[in-house]
Every structure is written in structure tokens, then in C-alpha cells.
Scaffold this motif. Structure first.
Motif, PDB file in Angstrom:
ATOM      1  N   THR A   1       0.831  -1.201   0.000  1.00  0.00           N
ATOM      2  CA  THR A   1       0.000   0.000   0.000  1.00  0.00           C
ATOM      3  C   THR A   1       0.870   1.256   0.000  1.00  0.00           C
ATOM      4  OG1 THR A   1      -0.091   0.154   2.409  1.00  0.00           O
ATOM      5  CG2 THR A   1      -1.741  -1.230   1.330  1.00  0.00           C
ATOM      6  N   GLY A   2       0.222   2.416   0.055  1.00  0.00           N
ATOM      7  CA  GLY A   2       0.955   3.673   0.094  1.00  0.00           C
ATOM      8  C   GLY A   2       1.841   3.786   1.312  1.00  0.00           C
ATOM      9  N   ARG A   3       1.347   3.303   2.454  1.00  0.00           N
ATOM     10  CA  ARG A   3       2.160   3.333   3.680  1.00  0.00           C
ATOM     11  C   ARG A   3       3.421   2.490   3.514  1.00  0.00           C
ATOM     12  NH1 ARG A   3       0.266   7.609   6.628  1.00  0.00           N
ATOM     13  NH2 ARG A   3      -1.913   7.346   7.233  1.00  0.00           N
ATOM     14  N   PHE A   4       3.260   1.360   2.864  1.00  0.00           N
ATOM     15  CA  PHE A   4       4.389   0.467   2.603  1.00  0.00           C
ATOM     16  C   PHE A   4       5.442   1.191   1.763  1.00  0.00           C
ATOM     17  CE2 PHE A   4       6.381  -2.597  -0.307  1.00  0.00           C
ATOM     18  CZ  PHE A   4       6.910  -3.527   0.577  1.00  0.00           C
ATOM     19  N   LEU A   5       5.016   1.885   0.715  1.00  0.00           N
ATOM     20  CA  LEU A   5       5.944   2.602  -0.153  1.00  0.00           C
ATOM     21  C   LEU A   5       6.633   3.744   0.587  1.00  0.00           C
ATOM     22  CD1 LEU A   5       3.911   2.666  -3.479  1.00  0.00           C
ATOM     23  CD2 LEU A   5       6.080   1.495  -3.081  1.00  0.00           C
ATOM     24  N   GLU A   6       5.893   4.421   1.458  1.00  0.00           N
ATOM     25  CA  GLU A   6       6.501   5.496   2.246  1.00  0.00           C
ATOM     26  C   GLU A   6       7.616   4.944   3.132  1.00  0.00           C
ATOM     27  OE1 GLU A   6       3.369   7.370   4.384  1.00  0.00           O
ATOM     28  OE2 GLU A   6       2.608   8.470   2.653  1.00  0.00           O
TER      29      GLU A   6
ATOM     30  N   GLY B   1      12.749  10.760  -1.291  1.00  0.00           N
ATOM     31  CA  GLY B   1      11.367  11.180  -1.152  1.00  0.00           C
ATOM     32  C   GLY B   1      10.432  10.190  -1.830  1.00  0.00           C
ATOM     33  N   ILE B   2       9.187  10.124  -1.350  1.00  0.00           N
ATOM     34  CA  ILE B   2       8.221   9.202  -1.930  1.00  0.00           C
ATOM     35  C   ILE B   2       7.987   9.511  -3.408  1.00  0.00           C
ATOM     36  CG2 ILE B   2       6.272  10.614  -1.168  1.00  0.00           C
ATOM     37  CD1 ILE B   2       6.323   6.765  -1.468  1.00  0.00           C
ATOM     38  N   ASP B   3       8.081  10.781  -3.785  1.00  0.00           N
ATOM     39  CA  ASP B   3       7.878  11.160  -5.187  1.00  0.00           C
ATOM     40  C   ASP B   3       9.032  10.717  -6.086  1.00  0.00           C
ATOM     41  OD1 ASP B   3       5.484  12.346  -4.515  1.00  0.00           O
ATOM     42  OD2 ASP B   3       6.346  14.336  -4.245  1.00  0.00           O
ATOM     43  N   GLU B   4      10.187  10.438  -5.478  1.00  0.00           N
ATOM     44  CA  GLU B   4      11.357  10.002  -6.257  1.00  0.00           C
ATOM     45  C   GLU B   4      11.366   8.502  -6.493  1.00  0.00           C
ATOM     46  OE1 GLU B   4      15.230  11.936  -4.989  1.00  0.00           O
ATOM     47  OE2 GLU B   4      13.979  12.397  -3.243  1.00  0.00           O
ATOM     48  N   LEU B   5      10.661   7.760  -5.667  1.00  0.00           N
ATOM     49  CA  LEU B   5      10.748   6.296  -5.687  1.00  0.00           C
ATOM     50  C   LEU B   5      10.358   5.731  -7.047  1.00  0.00           C
ATOM     51  CD1 LEU B   5      11.414   3.902  -3.802  1.00  0.00           C
ATOM     52  CD2 LEU B   5       8.980   3.759  -3.273  1.00  0.00           C
TER      53      LEU B   5
ATOM     54  N   LYS C   1      -0.036   7.224  -9.078  1.00  0.00           N
ATOM     55  CA  LYS C   1       0.859   8.304  -9.493  1.00  0.00           C
ATOM     56  C   LYS C   1       2.315   7.860  -9.527  1.00  0.00           C
ATOM     57  CE  LYS C   1      -1.968  12.125  -7.688  1.00  0.00           C
ATOM     58  NZ  LYS C   1      -2.011  13.247  -6.724  1.00  0.00           N
ATOM     59  N   ASN C   2       2.564   6.644  -9.065  1.00  0.00           N
ATOM     60  CA  ASN C   2       3.930   6.103  -9.040  1.00  0.00           C
ATOM     61  C   ASN C   2       4.190   5.371 -10.353  1.00  0.00           C
ATOM     62  OD1 ASN C   2       6.058   4.109  -8.691  1.00  0.00           O
ATOM     63  ND2 ASN C   2       5.975   4.547  -6.501  1.00  0.00           N
TER      64      ASN C   2
END
Length: 562
Positions: free
Chosen positions: A431-436, A445-449, A520-521
Motif C-alpha cells: 500500500t501507500g504506507r508500505f511505499l513510504e 522522497g516518496i515522489d522520487e521512488l 501516481k507512481n
């Protein structure tokens, strides 16, 4: 009070001796005590019962049955922990024959002798006979329940009180309960053979999955097919017997079927509510009935606001009577979902150039939907994502929604109706939390992943999707001097494998769409597309799909009302 957890438990014997009985429905938040006393592989329901009894003095004892190994282990632990309570396990035969009834009668006589010694009470067969006769007469006089909107069957393992309450609150009638505690007895006994005939009535209930004649369950369902709207099938995690029956039913029954899998803790309540409500919504062919704030179109326009209160973001959309999007907004969900909803309410109205008095309806969705006091209606995110996805692309049939704390796969009909859906459990994997968490571990940053993962060179495999174990695996890869793009790509591949497995459970029909913040990823999107062998449709702002769906459903309800 004597507690029980199985429909084969001889409750009436204790009641005939003047002892109250009660079904144990655990309401625990953890297994802190049970984990120290029981093997890790013992089922969560058995652990929950142990936790419940250890924290509750209302029970003078428990009567269990030999339905599975976990219940036997529960009995062993209860006997050790509570030497001064009446803890008894009845050996229930798997077959129903004259001999097996006689065997169970002897087991009941042994139990009676043990309870007489424990309590000082005396069992009288006449008292049991009279009790059974009274119950039989009361059953005849029972009023026919008033007709409800939906007729639902319950099957599987022990359904929680939460599921029953949800059905009642949504005006659904439970036609039958074939769960472990769904008592389906034809009470009564012969006066000259009270215990034998009573044992026979216990064993001749619609059988549970451990009984040899479990095939009778299928025959029982045949009589309800014409009036049955759907079946809710509850399983306890890792209980294989019921998993097999669910898979069999899904292929053959021809009735809408919802699988709800829990670990018997309170933490499951949110997802149970979402799944059950979404299931009932999918069965509602008449559509959601709504009540507007004022008379629709009194100024020549109609404005509906949809708010999606998620775990990481709160999203809002305002549409008019032509289904045109006037404004949309996305903010980070704060510590209180209600406060985030109030903030986005003000800000999206400002973007649309409207005042709250202009709104005909506010519809909420998402996990925080019930916490939004100013919303007129609330609808589950399953139904809302389906409606929103169909608005953006009518050719979509299979939706993958990955949000902050859960993932969903939804299947749509050609007309955009939800025909099936599945959700992951309360684990945050993928999930998003996992990616964070993974981004923090990689110190980016999460946007860079997502972007850096597209630059991968070495094909790395992340073997664990558990957030804790995956983080340890990533730390190990960093220690081995692996490149960040390669690690990020491995993370996204693991998410794609989990996501596509979820999608397969609802059926992979072409016309794929991804919604939610993780859409968005670009790294996740590409990994999912490669696993699917097909492209994903992603709208310009994938986080507003649920909010838009809420607004559209609200608008449709208002227009039907007019």
C-alpha cells in the motif's frame, strides 16, 4: 453462565439444570496472553476465546466440542488456567447413525455427571423434556419476520456479532445461518428416551464442514435459491475447511457471494463494515435513496459534493446537474479525519466559487465516511470507485485501487455496476504506507521512488511483502551496496505480483484501470502493466475517483427522487 462456541454444544442440558448459557463472541484487540500460552499455528478464533475468558469473570465454565485441533488445544489451556471452573469438551461423532447417536448420548451423560459434581445441581430428564417441549411450542408461535429489503444467507466459520448487526441496520433479513454457531435444531425429544433423542436432534442439524454428511449443506441451499439475494461467507484466517467450501460455492452456487476473512479481533471491524456494506450496495438494483438539503434545481442548478476520506488523503469533487466536474481538491489526511473533511469542504467550495448553501447534497465515502458529520449520505468506497471509474472510461471492467492502507480489486459490468470485489486484509503490504516506509529506508522522497525505479539495471527480487520483513530485506540489500534504482524496481515488482493476484480473484477482464494515490507512481504502474501484459488506464487525478463516484451516485439519487 456456561459459555459455548459450537452449534453441537448441549445448551439445553445446562438450561434444564437452571444454568444460563451464552455464546462467546470475542471482542479482543490482541492476543498478548494467548500467544504466550498457545502455539503460533493455533487459529486466531481459539486465541480470541482464550483472551475473552481470561479477561471476563462472567463465565463459570465452558463447554467445547472436538470440532478441530485448535479447540482441543483451547480446552487444554483452559483446564490448566482455570482449575476451579467447569471446562468440558464433548466428543462429537462425525457420522450420524444409530451407533454414533448412542456414543454422543454417553458423552452427554459423562458431561452431566461432571457438571453435577462441579455445581451440586441435579439433572432431571423430565426437566429437559419439558424445556424442549416449551421451546418447540415457542418456535411454532414465533411471528413471521417482516419482509426486509435483502435476503442474505450466512455460511462459513463463526460470524461475528458485527456482521449480524450490520445486516440488521441495513434492513437485510438473514434467511439461514450455517456458520459454526448457526443453530438449526429441530427441538424435541421422546419422553422415554429423552437424552438419546436429544443427542439425535443435535447431530441432525445441517452439518458443519467436519461432519461426514457436509454435502447436505448444498441440498439445503437449493431450497433458498429463488429468494436468496446473496451469501456472506465468513472464514477465520488459515481455516482450510471453510476455504475449500467457499471456492466450491463460488464456482457452482450461482448466487452473489462475499468472502469475509478475519482474525477475530476488533481491528477487523472497519473492513468488515466496508465489505458488507459494499456487498449490500452491489445487490441494490434500485439504487441509493438520498435526501437532499433543499428542493433540487430551485435555482436552475444542482450541485453535489463528494468527499472521500482515506487514511492518507482526503479528496473532494463538486459536480453539477450535467455531471460536469466544477472543482476537485486533494489534501493530506491529518490526525483527525473529521477535521480534514471540514478543511477540504471549505477549500473545494472556494475553488468552485460556491457557498455551502448552494449544495443540494454532500455524500461521503472512504474509511472516514461515518466521521463526517455534515455529510447527508455515505456510500462505501467500493461502489464509489466503480461509479467514478466508469465515468472516466466506460470501457473499464477491472479496477486496481491501491490506497494508503489497503488495496482493492473491483470488477465492473458493461454498464458500470460492481459485480465482484476483493480487498486485502489489514496488512499494509503493497500500500501507500508500505511505499513510504521503503522510501524512508532508501533515504529518498516518496515522489522520487517511482521515477528512479525506471532506471534499474539489475533485476532484484524482494521475497517478502511484510512491511517489517521487507524493510529488513532492503536494509540488507543496501549493506550489500546494491543500487537504489534496482532496489526500488524490486519493491515495485513485489507490489505488482501482489496486486495482480488480487485482480485475478475478481477475474481479469480487459479494460484495466488503476486508481488511488499509488497510481501516481510510474514504477508501480509499469510493473503492474508488465505483469498483466496490458496497459492501465489512469485518469489525470487518480485520487479523486472515489469522491467523484460518491458525487455521481448522490446526483443520480436526487434525480430519481425528482
Amino acid at each position: 453462565m456456561i459459555g459455548y462456541v459450537c452449534k453441537y454444544a448441549p445448551l439445553e442440558i445446562f438450561e434444564a439444570m437452571g444454568t444460563e448459557t451464552g455464546r462467546i463472541q470475542p471482542q479482543v484487540t490482541n492476543f498478548n496472553q494467548a500467544d504466550t500460552l498457545m502455539h503460533p499455528n493455533v487459529c486466531s478464533f481459539a486465541k480470541a476465546v482464550l483472551e475473552e475468558v481470561m479477561g471476563n469473570d462472567v463465565y463459570e465454565g465452558l463447554v467445547l466440542t472436538t470440532c478441530c485441533d485448535s479447540m482441543r488445544r483451547l480446552y487444554d489451556n483452559l483446564k490448566e488456567q482455570f482449575p476451579n471452573k467447569f471446562i468440558y469438551i464433548c466428543d462429537v461423532p462425525r457420522k450420524v447413525t444409530g451407533l454414533s447417536v448412542k456414543v454422543y448420548e454417553k458423552s452427554l451423560r459423562r458431561m452431566i455427571a461432571a457438571y453435577e459434581e462441579f455445581s451440586g445441581k441435579t439433572f432431571q430428564e423430565d426437566a429437559l423434556f419439558n424445556l424442549l417441549e416449551r421451546k418447540k411450542e415457542a418456535e411454532k408461535l414465533k411471528k413471521t419476520p417482516e419482509k426486509k429489503k435483502k435476503k442474505i444467507g450466512l455460511m462459513g466459520a463463526r460470524a461475528s456479532a458485527g456482521v449480524i448487526n450490520l445486516l440488521e441496520n441495513h434492513e437485510a433479513e438473514v434467511l439461514f445461518d450455517l456458520t459454526c454457531t448457526g443453530i438449526q435444531r429441530k427441538l424435541g425429544a421422546k419422553k422415554e428416551q429423552v437424552l438419546f433423542s436429544y443427542a439425535e436432534s443435535l447431530l441432525n442439524q445441517i452439518p458443519c464442514m467436519r461432519m461426514q454428511k457436509a454435502v447436505n449443506r448444498e441440498n439445503y441451499l437449493e431450497g433458498f435459491k429463488d429468494e436468496l439475494d446473496g451469501i456472506i461467507y465468513h472464514t477465520v484466517k488459515f481455516c482450510d475447511n471453510f476455504g475449500y467450501e467457499y471456492a466450491w460455492l463460488k464456482e457452482r452456487i450461482g448466487v452473489p457471494l462475499l468472502l469475509v476473512e478475519t482474525d477475530a479481533t476488533k481491528q477487523c471491524e472497519g473492513q468488515i463494515q466496508t465489505r458488507v456494506e459494499a456487498f449490500l450496495e452491489s445487490l441494490d438494483t434500485e439504487g441509493k435513496k438520498v435526501t437532499g438539503r433543499k428542493k433540487s434545481m430551485e435555482d436552475g442548478h444542482m450541485y453535489v459534493l463528494g468527499i472521500d476520506s482515506g487514511s492518507t488523503s482526503t479528496n473532494a469533487v463538486i459536480i453539477n446537474e450535467k455531471e460536469e466536474i466544477l472543482a476537485s481538491h486533494v489534501i493530506r489526511t491529518g490526525a483527525k479525519s473529521g477535521e480534514s473533511a471540514e478543511r477540504i469542504f471549505r477549500e473545494v467550495l472556494e475553488k468552485a466559487g460556491l457557498a455551502k448553501e448552494n449544495l443540494d447534497l454532500v455524500v461521503s465515502t472512504g474509511y472516514g465516511r461515518v466521521s463526517i458529520d455534515f455529510a447527508d449520505e455515505n456510500i462505501t468506497e467500493i461502489t464509489c470507485h466503480g461509479r467514478g471509474a466508469h465515468y472516466f472510461n466506460p470501457s473499464v471492467h477491472t479496477i486496481l485501487d491501491i490506497g494508503g492502507q489497503d488495496s482493492k480489486a473491483i470488477h465492473l459490468s458493461d454498464s458500470g455496476e460492481v459485480t465482484d470485489f476483493v480487498m486485502n486484509d489489514k496488512c499494509a503490504a503493497g500500500t501507500g504506507r508500505f511505499l513510504e516506509m521503503m522510501a524512508r529506508t532508501l533515504e529518498i522522497g516518496i515522489d522520487e521512488l517511482g521515477p528512479i525505479s525506471l532506471q534499474w539495471k539489475e533485476d532484484i527480487t524482494i521475497s517478502s511483502m511484510c512491511s517489517v520483513f521487507a524493510e529488513s530485506e532492503v536494509i540488507s540489500l543496501i549493506a550489500r551496496n546494491k543500487e537504489k534504482p534496482d532496489i526500488a524496481h524490486g519493491i515495485h515488482k513485489a507490489i505488482a505480483n501482489k496486486a495482480v493476484s488480487l485482480m485475478k480473484r475478481v477475474g481479469l477482464e480487459e479494460g484495466y484501470m488503476m486508481t488511488g494515490g499509488v497510481a501516481k507512481n510510474p514504477g508501480v504502474v509499469k510493473a503492474v502493466e508488465e505483469k498483466l501484459g496490458a496497459s492501465l488506464y489512469i485518469c489525470e487525478e487518480p485520487e479523486i475517483v472515489g469522491a467523484l463516484g460518491a458525487a455521481l451516485l448522490g446526483l443520480e439519487g436526487l434525480q430519481k427522487k425528482d
